[in-house]
Design an enzyme around this catalytic site. Structure first.
Site, mmCIF file in Angstrom:
data_model
loop_
_atom_site.group_PDB
_atom_site.id
_atom_site.type_symbol
_atom_site.label_atom_id
_atom_site.label_comp_id
_atom_site.label_asym_id
_atom_site.label_seq_id
_atom_site.Cartn_x
_atom_site.Cartn_y
_atom_site.Cartn_z
ATOM 1 C CE1 TYR A 30 1.128 -0.200 4.385
ATOM 2 C CE2 TYR A 30 0.044 1.934 4.329
ATOM 3 C CZ TYR A 30 0.872 1.037 4.958
ATOM 4 O OH TYR A 30 1.469 1.377 6.149
ATOM 5 C CE LYS A 145 3.238 3.285 3.139
ATOM 6 N NZ LYS A 145 3.282 3.428 4.585
ATOM 7 C CD GLU A 177 10.023 2.273 10.933
ATOM 8 O OE1 GLU A 177 9.823 3.236 10.181
ATOM 9 O OE2 GLU A 177 9.949 1.097 10.544
ATOM 10 C CG LEU A 201 8.340 2.584 5.000
ATOM 11 C CD1 LEU A 201 7.999 1.307 4.257
ATOM 12 C CD2 LEU A 201 7.115 3.461 5.098
HETATM 13 N N1 PLP Z 1 7.682 4.226 9.064
HETATM 14 C C1 PLP Z 1 6.576 3.475 9.017
HETATM 15 C C2 PLP Z 1 6.556 2.171 9.724
HETATM 16 C C3 PLP Z 1 5.442 3.916 8.299
HETATM 17 O O1 PLP Z 1 4.336 3.153 8.254
HETATM 18 C C4 PLP Z 1 5.496 5.185 7.666
HETATM 19 C C5 PLP Z 1 4.354 5.696 6.910
HETATM 20 O O2 PLP Z 1 3.327 5.106 6.810
HETATM 21 C C6 PLP Z 1 6.673 5.942 7.760
HETATM 22 C C7 PLP Z 1 7.750 5.418 8.457
HETATM 23 C C8 PLP Z 1 6.780 7.280 7.117
HETATM 24 O O3 PLP Z 1 6.904 7.158 5.736
HETATM 25 P P1 PLP Z 1 6.466 8.332 4.768
HETATM 26 O O4 PLP Z 1 7.259 9.528 5.192
HETATM 27 O O5 PLP Z 1 6.846 7.862 3.423
HETATM 28 O O6 PLP Z 1 5.022 8.522 4.964
#
Ligand code: PLP
Length: 282
Positions: A30, A145, A177, A201
């Site tokens: 997603y 993701k 994170e 991520l």
């Molecule tokens: N880390 C995780 C586990 C996430 O699910 C997300 C976003 O959904 C992020 C970091 C932040 O990613 P982004 O800046 O691309 O939204």
């Protein structure tokens, strides 16, 4: 309206395939894309990450042109009804098949897309959040993701039960994170964040913030750091598509730095605000 596998549904109409592997195995991917002022923010970056997630899982997905076209239809539908800032949710599963563990060869990917209003988290960005530490028990491919979000939702639930707003995840004493955002620590004027490995991520906002920090002359260290280091940090903040740049002012019951929103996070928030504005007008 919800776009599911080529058909438009109203929110209360069922659009579920019981044997969709997305439901049975979380076998899908997603993206969540920001809509500021009726426009997609960092669309290409989301497409690149989606394509990478698909490749890693040997998942066949519609082309970028097809996805972009459908996304713009979703956006047009949304704009007829709402004017607020929003998010586009896009999900692609491996499709429908008799339940089996191996990837079936004859399935067709099922695409779901919709947009819903989502205001910017102004209050949180101004005042900061309180966070707790939670064990990172997610799988070892957090760089994909995928739809498997139980580890993250469980962690967030634990944070809620601790009476705080967010969970900061750690694996064997190393900070990774947050549940749906990346984490940064500021110490002695430098910004530290977990390197973009399989354990986090690779956030699009994370990358933007690193670029903005470099432009502002703030050194960035992409190296692992410990729970203890995070507890001694001058500032902590999370970054994400929906959270943007949100300060953490308390960790596990102890104020971060002096317990107030720090100066580096403020500078980055200002730079990010300009970045959004430029992107909006481009
Ligand atoms: N880390 C995780 C586990 C996430 O699910 C997300 C976003 O959904 C992020 C970091 C932040 O990613 P982004 O800046 O691309 O939204």
């Amino acid at each position: 309206m919800y776009y599911v596998d080529g058909v438009w549904y109203k929110p209360d109409e069922p659009a579920i395939f019981p044997e969709d592997r997305g439901y049975q195995f979380g076998d899908g991917i997603y993206e969540v894309v920001r809509i500021y002022n009726g426009r997609f923010y960092q669309w290409d970056e989301h497409m690149v990450r989606l394509e990478r997630s698909a490749k890693e899982l040997s998942l066949t997905i519609p082309t970028r042109t097809e996805l972009t076209e459908i996304a713009h239809k979703v956006l047009r539908q949304y704009s007829l009804q709402f004017s607020e800032d929003a998010i586009l949710y896009m999900q692609i599963t491996r499709g429908v098949s008799e339940r089996q563990f191996t990837f079936p060869s004859n399935t067709r990917p099922i695409l779901t897309m919709y947009a819903v209003p989502k205001l910017r988290p102004i209050q949180q960005m101004q005042n900061g959040l309180r966070a707790g530490l939670v064990d990172d028990i997610r799988w070892l491919r957090c760089d994909i993701k995928s739809l498997n979000l139980l580890g993250a939702t469980w962690a967030k639930q634990q944070a809620t039960e601790q009476g705080v707003d967010e969970a900061i995840l750690h694996r064997n004493g190393t900070i990774t994170e947050a549940t749906s955002a990346n984490l940064f620590a500021v110490k002695d004027g430098k910004i530290h964040t977990h390197p973009a490995t399989n354990l986090i991520l690779h956030g699009i906002t994370r990358r933007t913030v690193i670029q903005l920090a470099k432009t502002l002359g703030i050194p960035v260290v992409e190296e692992v750091f410990s729970v203890n280091f995070a507890q001694m940090a001058d500032e902590l903040f999370i970054t994400g598509t929906t959270s943007e740049i949100t300060p953490i002012i308390e960790l596990q019951g102890t104020p971060v730095g002096d317990g107030k929103v720090g100066t580096i996070v403020r500078r980055l928030q200002e730079a990010f605000e300009q970045h959004i504005a430029i992107d909006r007008n481009s």
